[in-house]
Each structure stands twice: as C-alpha cells, then as structure tokens.
Write a protein that holds these residues in place. Structure first.
Motif, PDB file in Angstrom:
ATOM      1  N   THR A  16      20.722   1.164  46.248  1.00 28.02           N
ATOM      2  CA  THR A  16      21.277   2.377  46.579  1.00 28.02           C
ATOM      3  C   THR A  16      20.383   3.011  47.292  1.00 28.02           C
ATOM      4  O   THR A  16      19.206   3.062  47.486  1.00 28.02           O
ATOM      5  CB  THR A  16      21.696   3.230  45.426  1.00 28.02           C
ATOM      6  OG1 THR A  16      20.672   3.303  44.535  1.00 28.02           O
ATOM      7  CG2 THR A  16      22.992   2.330  44.593  1.00 28.02           C
ATOM      8  N   HIS A  75      26.794  -3.264  52.447  1.00 26.44           N
ATOM      9  CA  HIS A  75      27.193  -1.802  52.124  1.00 26.44           C
ATOM     10  C   HIS A  75      26.291  -1.425  51.308  1.00 26.44           C
ATOM     11  O   HIS A  75      25.574  -2.028  50.350  1.00 26.44           O
ATOM     12  CB  HIS A  75      28.567  -1.892  51.386  1.00 26.44           C
ATOM     13  CG  HIS A  75      29.882  -2.715  52.209  1.00 26.44           C
ATOM     14  ND1 HIS A  75      30.193  -3.778  52.305  1.00 26.44           N
ATOM     15  CD2 HIS A  75      30.557  -1.644  53.088  1.00 26.44           C
ATOM     16  CE1 HIS A  75      31.179  -3.953  53.035  1.00 26.44           C
ATOM     17  NE2 HIS A  75      31.541  -2.915  53.514  1.00 26.44           N
ATOM     18  N   PRO A 116      25.975   1.934  48.697  1.00 27.09           N
ATOM     19  CA  PRO A 116      26.297   3.177  48.079  1.00 27.09           C
ATOM     20  C   PRO A 116      25.439   4.242  47.997  1.00 27.09           C
ATOM     21  O   PRO A 116      24.134   4.045  48.089  1.00 27.09           O
ATOM     22  CB  PRO A 116      26.643   2.721  46.635  1.00 27.09           C
ATOM     23  CG  PRO A 116      26.519   1.200  46.488  1.00 27.09           C
ATOM     24  CD  PRO A 116      25.664   0.788  47.691  1.00 27.09           C
ATOM     25  N   LEU A 127      28.085   8.697  42.651  1.00 24.16           N
ATOM     26  CA  LEU A 127      28.304   8.192  43.936  1.00 24.16           C
ATOM     27  C   LEU A 127      28.994   9.381  45.002  1.00 24.16           C
ATOM     28  O   LEU A 127      29.888  10.086  44.316  1.00 24.16           O
ATOM     29  CB  LEU A 127      29.683   7.298  44.063  1.00 24.16           C
ATOM     30  CG  LEU A 127      30.015   6.693  45.301  1.00 24.16           C
ATOM     31  CD1 LEU A 127      28.897   5.485  45.749  1.00 24.16           C
ATOM     32  CD2 LEU A 127      31.296   5.700  45.009  1.00 24.16           C
ATOM     33  N   ILE A 174      29.327   6.038  51.059  1.00 25.11           N
ATOM     34  CA  ILE A 174      28.806   4.850  51.229  1.00 25.11           C
ATOM     35  C   ILE A 174      28.500   4.615  52.885  1.00 25.11           C
ATOM     36  O   ILE A 174      29.154   5.129  53.889  1.00 25.11           O
ATOM     37  CB  ILE A 174      29.920   3.988  50.776  1.00 25.11           C
ATOM     38  CG1 ILE A 174      29.608   2.385  50.669  1.00 25.11           C
ATOM     39  CG2 ILE A 174      31.264   4.033  51.737  1.00 25.11           C
ATOM     40  CD1 ILE A 174      30.454   1.671  49.754  1.00 25.11           C
ATOM     41  N   SER A 190      27.981   1.211  55.428  1.00 26.74           N
ATOM     42  CA  SER A 190      28.217   0.053  56.174  1.00 26.74           C
ATOM     43  C   SER A 190      27.270  -0.204  57.125  1.00 26.74           C
ATOM     44  O   SER A 190      26.526   0.408  57.718  1.00 26.74           O
ATOM     45  CB  SER A 190      29.585  -0.278  56.413  1.00 26.74           C
ATOM     46  OG  SER A 190      29.832   0.137  57.777  1.00 26.74           O
ATOM     47  N   TYR A 244      32.932   9.343  53.138  1.00 22.92           N
ATOM     48  CA  TYR A 244      33.116  10.066  51.837  1.00 22.92           C
ATOM     49  C   TYR A 244      34.543  10.858  52.042  1.00 22.92           C
ATOM     50  O   TYR A 244      34.772  11.140  53.167  1.00 22.92           O
ATOM     51  CB  TYR A 244      32.034  11.102  51.435  1.00 22.92           C
ATOM     52  CG  TYR A 244      31.961  12.294  52.418  1.00 22.92           C
ATOM     53  CD1 TYR A 244      32.393  13.595  52.090  1.00 22.92           C
ATOM     54  CD2 TYR A 244      30.918  12.065  53.510  1.00 22.92           C
ATOM     55  CE1 TYR A 244      32.475  14.595  53.181  1.00 22.92           C
ATOM     56  CE2 TYR A 244      30.928  13.199  54.411  1.00 22.92           C
ATOM     57  CZ  TYR A 244      31.577  14.251  54.055  1.00 22.92           C
ATOM     58  OH  TYR A 244      31.206  15.467  54.741  1.00 22.92           O
ATOM     59  N   VAL A 298      34.982   8.265  48.633  1.00 21.29           N
ATOM     60  CA  VAL A 298      34.822   7.131  48.454  1.00 21.29           C
ATOM     61  C   VAL A 298      35.864   6.437  47.592  1.00 21.29           C
ATOM     62  O   VAL A 298      36.148   7.067  46.561  1.00 21.29           O
ATOM     63  CB  VAL A 298      33.760   6.384  48.122  1.00 21.29           C
ATOM     64  CG1 VAL A 298      33.543   4.994  48.036  1.00 21.29           C
ATOM     65  CG2 VAL A 298      32.366   6.814  49.073  1.00 21.29           C
ATOM     66  N   THR A 323      37.293   4.277  44.800  1.00 19.20           N
ATOM     67  CA  THR A 323      36.429   3.486  43.613  1.00 19.20           C
ATOM     68  C   THR A 323      37.558   2.909  42.898  1.00 19.20           C
ATOM     69  O   THR A 323      38.539   3.265  42.806  1.00 19.20           O
ATOM     70  CB  THR A 323      35.619   4.425  42.912  1.00 19.20           C
ATOM     71  OG1 THR A 323      36.619   5.481  42.059  1.00 19.20           O
ATOM     72  CG2 THR A 323      34.608   5.313  43.856  1.00 19.20           C
ATOM     73  N   PRO A 367      33.275   0.538  45.349  1.00 10.61           N
ATOM     74  CA  PRO A 367      32.311   0.757  44.333  1.00 10.61           C
ATOM     75  C   PRO A 367      33.188   0.883  43.022  1.00 10.61           C
ATOM     76  O   PRO A 367      34.368   1.185  42.766  1.00 10.61           O
ATOM     77  CB  PRO A 367      31.755   2.224  44.453  1.00 10.61           C
ATOM     78  CG  PRO A 367      32.107   2.163  46.267  1.00 10.61           C
ATOM     79  CD  PRO A 367      33.334   1.442  46.411  1.00 10.61           C
ATOM     80  N   ILE A 386      29.472  -2.857  42.210  1.00 10.79           N
ATOM     81  CA  ILE A 386      30.459  -3.054  43.199  1.00 10.79           C
ATOM     82  C   ILE A 386      31.087  -4.350  43.594  1.00 10.79           C
ATOM     83  O   ILE A 386      30.891  -5.324  42.930  1.00 10.79           O
ATOM     84  CB  ILE A 386      29.426  -2.598  44.729  1.00 10.79           C
ATOM     85  CG1 ILE A 386      30.481  -2.495  45.656  1.00 10.79           C
ATOM     86  CG2 ILE A 386      28.503  -3.954  44.724  1.00 10.79           C
ATOM     87  CD1 ILE A 386      29.407  -2.144  47.122  1.00 10.79           C
TER      88      ILE A 386
END
Length: 217
Positions: A13, A34, A36, A44, A47, A49, A80, A82, A84, A107, A117
């Motif tokens: 992270t 990815h 987070p 969170l 995220i 990528s 964002y 995200v 989940t 996530p 994740i």
C-alpha cells in the motif's frame, strides 16, 4: 466459497502523498498490478493501477519530457471512490461484480479497514477449484434433466450405486427452456463408461459424452 478464503492479505500500500516514482518502484519490485492507497488508519481512499502509472510517467523515448512528473503525488492520479467487497461475500456472487463493472481487482474492506484484495486471477483459480478441474484423473458428465424438485439426489444416486466419488456438481439452464436443466458432474475416475451406461439405462439424456456408443451385447 467466501472472499476471505481466496483474497490476498499481504498487501503493498501507499499513501496519497507518495509519489508516482514510489508506486513505479513497487510495481517493478513486486510484479503487482494494483496498489491500494490508504490513510494513516489503513482506510482505503483510492487505488492506482500499473496502467495509471504508465500513463502518468514520461516517455523514455522523448528527450524533452519533464521527468519531474515522477515526483507528483498519487492523489493526483488515483481512482476514487473505490468499489469494494466484504470478506464474507460469496465469491460466486462477486464474480458478477467483476463482470458487470469490468474490474480487474476489488479491495476487501471490513469495518472501514482495508484487509485484503481479490483479483481476476484469484477469481479464475477459484472457478477452477469450484468446478473440480484441478482434480487429477477425473471425468465430466453432462445430463439434461427435468427442472423439478429432487432431481439432483435422484441422479446422484446412480453414481452412488457405483461408489463413484463426485468432486463437483454444477447446474445451469438448458437453452431458454425453463422446464429443463443441465447437471454437470465431475467424477474421480478415468473410466466413466460404466456409470455412463447406468445413466442411460436409467433413462437420462446425456449431453456429454453423447458420442460414446453403447456396448454391443
């Protein structure tokens, strides 16, 4: 099967104030796709990528590119809010979330805390487990049956008479006909011919294998 059984819990992270260069280094070192983005409480907030990083990074072929962009903070490029999932969600149900949202990872959050994740690869591996295709020396049989209560144990009893181990069972619709279903059995044997003959003798219609001739008497 629950998400908590297949999710990854060893996470890389970063915080929103980390730089694009920091994320690029993590992607290179750990071969992940990815990252987070979390705050100090492991909540969170976004995220990033590997594609986000590639798009934001200067081209190595352009001598006039300003490489200072690598010092930009991640909050400027992170996605964002995200989507989940919860650790107690069923994997079979979140497969639809992956499909409809075209996500490559989701996530896992509990009590507003990032705990894991789950990725497309995790989903594919889970599908392999659920279908039993990872079991060695197995065979698949597909049977068209009436859509009525009690049909599954009725058909399964034929396998039981042969003491054949069933490693997985799937049920799916037969075309657009609501009166029928397809039962897919994966059994732990390399010679399914005896049980196939038993099923035929019991009057069931086999969709697969449907090209094995009945033995001559």
């Amino acid at each position: 099967m629950l998400v908590e059984e297949v999710m990854k819990t060893e996470l890389m992270t970063l915080t929103p104030t980390a730089t694009i260069a920091d994320a690029h280094q993590l992607f290179q070192n750990y071969h992940i796709r990815h990252i987070p983005i979390v705050n100090a409480e492991m909540q969170l907030v976004g995220i990033v990528s590997d594609r986000d990083i590639r798009d934001a990074s200067p081209s190595v072929f352009d001598d006039h590119t300003d490489h200072k962009t690598l010092n930009n903070e991640l909050y400027s490029i992170m996605s964002y809010p995200v989507k989940t999932v919860h650790p107690l969600d069923f994997v079979e149900e979140i497969a639809q979330v992956f499909y409809e949202g075209k996500f490559s990872c989701l996530p896992v959050v509990r009590d507003n805390q990032l705990i894991g994740i789950i990725t497309e690869k995790d989903m594919l591996y889970t599908l392999i487990q659920l279908t039993g295709t990872n079991v060695h020396q197995s065979s698949q049989i597909e049977i068209k049956v009436p859509h009525k209560p009690g049909i599954l144990p009725e058909v399964a009893s034929v396998f039981g008479q042969r003491r054949t181990n069933i490693t997985s069972v799937l049920v799916y619709p037969y075309n657009d006909d609501p009166n029928y279903k397809i039962l897919v059995f994966r059994i732990q044997t390399m010679n399914p011919l005896p049980v196939i003959q038993d099923l035929r003798n019991a009057g069931y219609e086999l969709m697969w294998p449907n090209n094995i001739a009945e033995p001559k008497v």
